[in-house]
Design a protein around this motif. Structure first.
Motif, PDB file in Angstrom:
ATOM      1  N   GLY A 157      -6.089   1.112   8.543  1.00 37.21           N
ATOM      2  CA  GLY A 157      -7.430   1.288   7.556  1.00 37.21           C
ATOM      3  C   GLY A 157      -6.671   1.123   6.168  1.00 37.21           C
ATOM      4  N   ILE A 158      -5.527   1.933   5.807  1.00 37.69           N
ATOM      5  CA  ILE A 158      -4.966   1.913   4.399  1.00 37.69           C
ATOM      6  C   ILE A 158      -4.712   0.781   4.014  1.00 37.69           C
ATOM      7  CG2 ILE A 158      -3.147   2.943   3.313  1.00 37.69           C
ATOM      8  CD1 ILE A 158      -3.260   5.491   4.988  1.00 37.69           C
ATOM      9  N   SER A 172      -8.980   5.073  11.384  1.00 38.36           N
ATOM     10  CA  SER A 172      -8.791   3.823  10.572  1.00 38.36           C
ATOM     11  C   SER A 172      -9.962   3.929   9.382  1.00 38.36           C
ATOM     12  CB  SER A 172      -9.053   2.586  11.656  1.00 38.36           C
ATOM     13  OG  SER A 172      -9.147   1.407  10.667  1.00 38.36           O
ATOM     14  N   SER A 194       0.818  -1.237   0.076  1.00 31.02           N
ATOM     15  CA  SER A 194      -0.026  -0.054   0.010  1.00 31.02           C
ATOM     16  C   SER A 194       0.990   1.089  -0.074  1.00 31.02           C
ATOM     17  CB  SER A 194      -1.236   0.037   1.130  1.00 31.02           C
ATOM     18  OG  SER A 194      -0.244  -0.419   2.199  1.00 31.02           O
ATOM     19  N   TYR A 212      -8.369   6.654   1.198  1.00 30.94           N
ATOM     20  CA  TYR A 212      -7.488   5.994   0.396  1.00 30.94           C
ATOM     21  C   TYR A 212      -8.467   5.258  -0.758  1.00 30.94           C
ATOM     22  CZ  TYR A 212      -4.076   2.651  -1.677  1.00 30.94           C
ATOM     23  OH  TYR A 212      -3.296   1.976  -2.075  1.00 30.94           O
ATOM     24  N   VAL A 213      -9.573   4.743  -0.578  1.00 23.82           N
ATOM     25  CA  VAL A 213     -10.224   4.056  -1.734  1.00 23.82           C
ATOM     26  C   VAL A 213     -10.753   5.129  -2.580  1.00 23.82           C
ATOM     27  CG1 VAL A 213     -12.303   2.880  -2.080  1.00 23.82           C
ATOM     28  CG2 VAL A 213     -11.035   1.927  -0.113  1.00 23.82           C
ATOM     29  N   ALA A 258      -9.274   4.497   5.520  1.00 22.06           N
ATOM     30  CA  ALA A 258      -9.580   3.620   4.399  1.00 22.06           C
ATOM     31  C   ALA A 258     -10.609   4.369   3.366  1.00 22.06           C
ATOM     32  CB  ALA A 258     -10.329   2.558   5.469  1.00 22.06           C
ATOM     33  N   VAL A 291      -5.388  -2.529   5.061  1.00 24.79           N
ATOM     34  CA  VAL A 291      -6.741  -3.323   4.774  1.00 24.79           C
ATOM     35  C   VAL A 291      -7.501  -2.744   3.524  1.00 24.79           C
ATOM     36  CG1 VAL A 291      -8.980  -3.986   5.691  1.00 24.79           C
ATOM     37  CG2 VAL A 291      -6.876  -4.206   7.311  1.00 24.79           C
ATOM     38  N   ALA A 292      -7.822  -1.552   3.345  1.00 26.34           N
ATOM     39  CA  ALA A 292      -8.504  -0.956   2.366  1.00 26.34           C
ATOM     40  C   ALA A 292      -7.708  -1.511   1.127  1.00 26.34           C
ATOM     41  CB  ALA A 292      -8.790   0.367   2.385  1.00 26.34           C
ATOM     42  N   ASP A 293      -6.438  -1.108   0.949  1.00 27.70           N
ATOM     43  CA  ASP A 293      -5.534  -1.509  -0.078  1.00 27.70           C
ATOM     44  C   ASP A 293      -5.646  -3.034  -0.559  1.00 27.70           C
ATOM     45  OD1 ASP A 293      -3.330  -0.450  -2.142  1.00 27.70           O
ATOM     46  OD2 ASP A 293      -2.590  -2.223  -1.135  1.00 27.70           O
TER      47      ASP A 293
END
Length: 492
Positions: A395-396, A468, A106, A475-476, A472, A398-400
């Motif tokens: 958060g970044i 978090s 990420s 970033y998404v 997320a 996991v989202a990535d």
């Protein structure tokens, strides 16, 4: 595969860049996955079964909630932790890679150093603090065995007495010896730590019940009781406190998950080590703490002090040794392994896992943890700034992995500096991840600091969730491909 019998077998990445690759950062080979369900269960026991874990669990029963409400909050909070650990652990388990290498997905192959060092700094500071706390238990043990040693405890050398320095350096060296023996020795050590603390805690609980009677047992330790909406809010806060308590390992759990045999093994180990173990340990904690109120006339939330108050030298010796071992267990799990990998990630061609651990140990002394813990302001500032960034990074990542990359990466790209690599981004840095981290981190830190100093309503440990979730989502949004404008042919 690695051919050295003394090292964990790894998958050799052909063409890997030396600035990104060494044996300790390489993917663990299938034959190197030696951690079964019990080892992971024992790892979580080592993390929870500590003086800090005991005090934390006991404090939840003083919030003014009924016993069943506390238990419900615990079940919800630890179930969330269990789910999140499985999420962050999956890529490490799948590819056999540690946290700083996962962060390359990420943040980019070079940007991962930023994410690794934030987690590393948190680990180094708390490693020194936990070592200092364990040295206090060593001091109690020394004075129990040799009361004359008290004469060495009245001077001051850079904040510690001669006795204090001796006990601190003993703990520092003892932990270092275990760590430098490698991950397999660490696994065997924590396989021992968690269960032995359970033995002593069950004995303490049995002694308390024997002294007070089972009829006097109560899970309501607070004199004040909240009802209605207030109690619902407190329950939510209690659940969030539990999530925040595991915030550091919610980032680098992959350092351990990479050694598990399968994803099923990881999930089973997490289930027994988190929901089951945490609830059982908390119930034992409330029995012992509640019993101390009746036996000693006050609630004692430090098990070492309870053992000392029993006024039996043999019990004091056994209890002190047990909680020294317990503190070592959590220190190695939560605060030692991660900085070792994180520091190794800075220069893999020069620093391996063991050298990273040695550097971690040295830095943990240089932060002078005995001075750090004596200043509540310093602790508040440190936790607010560094702790509040852990949530956004989680958060970044996991989202990535789950939303942007759909759980698919090219392993070779984790170890290349080629501009054609999918994780090279802009010179090795993913600017979208950095922007999301800067914005959400500023929000998380700002709310935490403003609340801590009474300027606004204190969001407390909700800062982790705010940071978090905002990271997320941002970033998404930043990672969505730009929509191409439809080309309209020019009219002639």
């Amino acid at each position: 595969m690695s051919g050295n019998a003394n090292e964990v077998p790894v998958v050799v990445i052909t063409g890997a860049h030396p600035k990104l690759y060494n044996h300790d950062l390489a993917p663990v080979a299938p034959e190197g996955r030696t951690w079964g369900t019990f080892s992971l269960f024992a790892m979580w026991m080592s993390d929870v079964h500590s003086v800090g874990g005991y005090t934390f669990a006991a404090s939840l029963f003083f919030l003014g909630l009924a016993g069943w409400q506390v238990l419900l909050s615990m079940i919800v909070g630890i179930a969330v932790v269990n789910y999140l650990m499985n999420l962050i652990g999956r890529p490490s388990q799948k590819y056999g890679i540690p946290y700083p290498v996962v962060a390359r997905m990420s943040f980019g192959v070079m940007g991962a150093n930023l994410a690794a060092m934030v987690r590393g700094i948190v680990g180094i500071v708390w490693y020194g603090v936990q070592t200092y706390f364990a040295s206090k238990a060593v001091q109690v043990l020394v004075l129990t065995v040799a009361p004359s040693a008290a004469s060495y405890g009245h001077n001051d050398i850079a904040g510690l007495s001669t006795l204090g320095w001796g006990c601190f350096l003993f703990m520092w060296f003892f932990q270092l010896v275990i760590f430098l023996s490698g991950m397999e020795t660490i696994r065997k050590f924590i396989d021992f730590c968690g269960p032995v603390v359970y033995l002593v805690m069950f004995t303490l609980a049995g002694w308390m019940i024997y002294k007070t009677g089972l009829a006097s047992f109560s899970m309501q330790l607070s004199e004040k009781t909240f009802t209605g909406l207030e109690s619902v809010g407190l329950q939510a806060n209690a659940a969030m406190l539990i999530v925040a308590y595991f915030a550091a390992l919610l980032l680098n759990f992959g350092d351990f998950a990479r050694f598990t045999e399968s994803e099923r093994t990881m999930k089973l180990g997490n289930f027994w080590g988190l929901p089951v173990n945490f609830i059982v340990f908390s119930i034992i904690t409330v029995i012992v703490t509640g019993g101390s109120m009746k036996v000693f006339g006050e609630a004692i939330m430090d098990p070492v002090l309870i053992v000392d108050r029993i006024n039996n030298p043999l019990v004091s010796i056994i209890g002190s040794i047990t909680f020294i071992v317990a503190t070592m267990g959590i220190n190695i799990v939560a605060n030692f392994v991660s900085p070792a990998y994180d520091i190794a990630n800075l220069a893999p061609d020069k620093i391996n896992f063991r050298l990273g651990g040695l550097i971690t140990s040295i830095l943990s002394v240089l932060v002078c943890p005995w001075l750090f813990v004596s200043s509540p302001h310093a602790i508040t500032l440190f936790v607010s700034i560094f702790g509040a960034v852990l949530g956004p990074m989680f958060g970044i990542m996991v989202a990535d992995y789950y939303v942007v990359k759909r759980q698919t990466i090219k392993v070779e790209d984790l170890y290349t500096l080629s501009p054609t690599g999918s994780l090279y981004f802009d010179g090795g840095w993913n600017r979208k991840a950095l922007l999301a981290l800067a914005v959400s981190g500023t929000l998380s830190i700002g709310l935490s600091l403003l609340g801590a100093f009474g300027i606004i309503f204190n969001v407390g440990d909700w800062g982790w969730l705010i940071g978090s979730a905002s990271a997320a989502l941002l970033y998404v949004a930043l990672s969505q491909p730009a929509k191409q404008a439809a080309s309209i042919p020019a009219r002639i």
